[in-house]
Write a protein that holds these residues in place. Sequence first.
Motif, PDB file in Angstrom:
ATOM      1  N   ALA A  42     -35.634  24.648 -20.056  1.00 11.88           N
ATOM      2  CA  ALA A  42     -34.195  24.875 -19.911  1.00 11.88           C
ATOM      3  C   ALA A  42     -33.896  26.364 -20.027  1.00 11.88           C
ATOM      4  O   ALA A  42     -34.641  27.116 -20.673  1.00 11.88           O
ATOM      5  CB  ALA A  42     -33.416  24.104 -20.969  1.00 11.88           C
ATOM      6  N   GLY A  43     -32.808  26.781 -19.401  1.00 15.71           N
ATOM      7  CA  GLY A  43     -32.362  28.173 -19.489  1.00 15.71           C
ATOM      8  C   GLY A  43     -33.348  29.151 -18.884  1.00 15.71           C
ATOM      9  O   GLY A  43     -33.826  28.972 -17.764  1.00 15.71           O
ATOM     10  N   ARG A  71     -35.430  30.062 -11.911  1.00 13.86           N
ATOM     11  CA  ARG A  71     -34.017  30.147 -12.293  1.00 13.86           C
ATOM     12  C   ARG A  71     -33.238  31.113 -11.399  1.00 13.86           C
ATOM     13  O   ARG A  71     -32.133  30.818 -10.965  1.00 13.86           O
ATOM     14  CB  ARG A  71     -33.916  30.577 -13.750  1.00 13.86           C
ATOM     15  CG  ARG A  71     -32.534  30.632 -14.287  1.00 13.86           C
ATOM     16  CD  ARG A  71     -32.582  30.888 -15.786  1.00 13.86           C
ATOM     17  NE  ARG A  71     -31.257  31.079 -16.298  1.00 13.86           N
ATOM     18  CZ  ARG A  71     -30.739  32.263 -16.581  1.00 13.86           C
ATOM     19  NH1 ARG A  71     -31.448  33.348 -16.429  1.00 13.86           N
ATOM     20  NH2 ARG A  71     -29.510  32.352 -17.036  1.00 13.86           N
ATOM     21  N   SER A  87     -25.420  28.334 -13.770  1.00 13.30           N
ATOM     22  CA  SER A  87     -25.222  27.141 -14.576  1.00 13.30           C
ATOM     23  C   SER A  87     -26.392  27.051 -15.548  1.00 13.30           C
ATOM     24  O   SER A  87     -27.315  27.874 -15.506  1.00 13.30           O
ATOM     25  CB  SER A  87     -25.162  25.902 -13.684  1.00 13.30           C
ATOM     26  OG  SER A  87     -24.708  24.796 -14.421  1.00 13.30           O
ATOM     27  N   ARG A  88     -26.381  26.070 -16.410  1.00  7.32           N
ATOM     28  CA  ARG A  88     -27.497  25.856 -17.337  1.00  7.32           C
ATOM     29  C   ARG A  88     -28.537  24.982 -16.631  1.00  7.32           C
ATOM     30  O   ARG A  88     -28.430  23.748 -16.615  1.00  7.32           O
ATOM     31  CB  ARG A  88     -27.012  25.191 -18.612  1.00  7.32           C
ATOM     32  CG  ARG A  88     -28.084  24.993 -19.635  1.00  7.32           C
ATOM     33  CD  ARG A  88     -27.510  24.427 -20.911  1.00  7.32           C
ATOM     34  NE  ARG A  88     -28.537  23.875 -21.760  1.00  7.32           N
ATOM     35  CZ  ARG A  88     -29.290  24.583 -22.582  1.00  7.32           C
ATOM     36  NH1 ARG A  88     -29.114  25.886 -22.659  1.00  7.32           N
ATOM     37  NH2 ARG A  88     -30.207  23.994 -23.320  1.00  7.32           N
ATOM     38  N   ARG A  94     -32.065  23.108 -15.824  1.00  4.61           N
ATOM     39  CA  ARG A  94     -33.113  22.413 -16.558  1.00  4.61           C
ATOM     40  C   ARG A  94     -34.147  21.871 -15.582  1.00  4.61           C
ATOM     41  O   ARG A  94     -33.786  21.393 -14.512  1.00  4.61           O
ATOM     42  CB  ARG A  94     -32.515  21.246 -17.348  1.00  4.61           C
ATOM     43  CG  ARG A  94     -31.608  21.685 -18.463  1.00  4.61           C
ATOM     44  CD  ARG A  94     -30.973  20.501 -19.161  1.00  4.61           C
ATOM     45  NE  ARG A  94     -29.920  19.880 -18.375  1.00  4.61           N
ATOM     46  CZ  ARG A  94     -28.660  20.302 -18.332  1.00  4.61           C
ATOM     47  NH1 ARG A  94     -28.299  21.365 -19.007  1.00  4.61           N
ATOM     48  NH2 ARG A  94     -27.760  19.665 -17.613  1.00  4.61           N
ATOM     49  N   ALA A 139     -28.460  20.694 -12.978  1.00  4.10           N
ATOM     50  CA  ALA A 139     -27.473  21.478 -13.707  1.00  4.10           C
ATOM     51  C   ALA A 139     -26.140  20.750 -13.642  1.00  4.10           C
ATOM     52  O   ALA A 139     -25.839  20.060 -12.660  1.00  4.10           O
ATOM     53  CB  ALA A 139     -27.340  22.877 -13.128  1.00  4.10           C
TER      54      ALA A 139
END
Length: 80
Positions: free
Chosen positions: A17-18, A24, A34-35, A37, A62
Motif C-alpha cells: 500500500a502507498g 504507483r 489516491s491511496r 493498494r 484505489a
Amino acid sequence: MQFIIVGEIRNAKRLAAGTSVHIRKHLIERFGPSRWRKMTGEATIRFDDGTIARAELHWFEAHGVGRVYFKRKRNLDWLA
C-alpha cells in the motif's frame, strides 16, 4: 490468454500500500492520485476458449477508482 472473472473474489489480501506499490507513479499518472493498494485473491475465471478454472489473481485498487490491471498468477483448480 484473456480471461473473465465469473464469480466473486475470495480471500482478498493486501500485498502493498502507498509508497510500497512499485508502479504507483504510473497509476497516479493514469488514474489520478489516491491511496493505491496491490491486492491478491482467488476467483473463478473463464478463459477465451471456454475453460473454467479457479485462479490466484493480483490487481491494483484505489477508492474512487476501483480495481485495475488484473493478472492471473497461477491456476489453483481446473473446473471444466
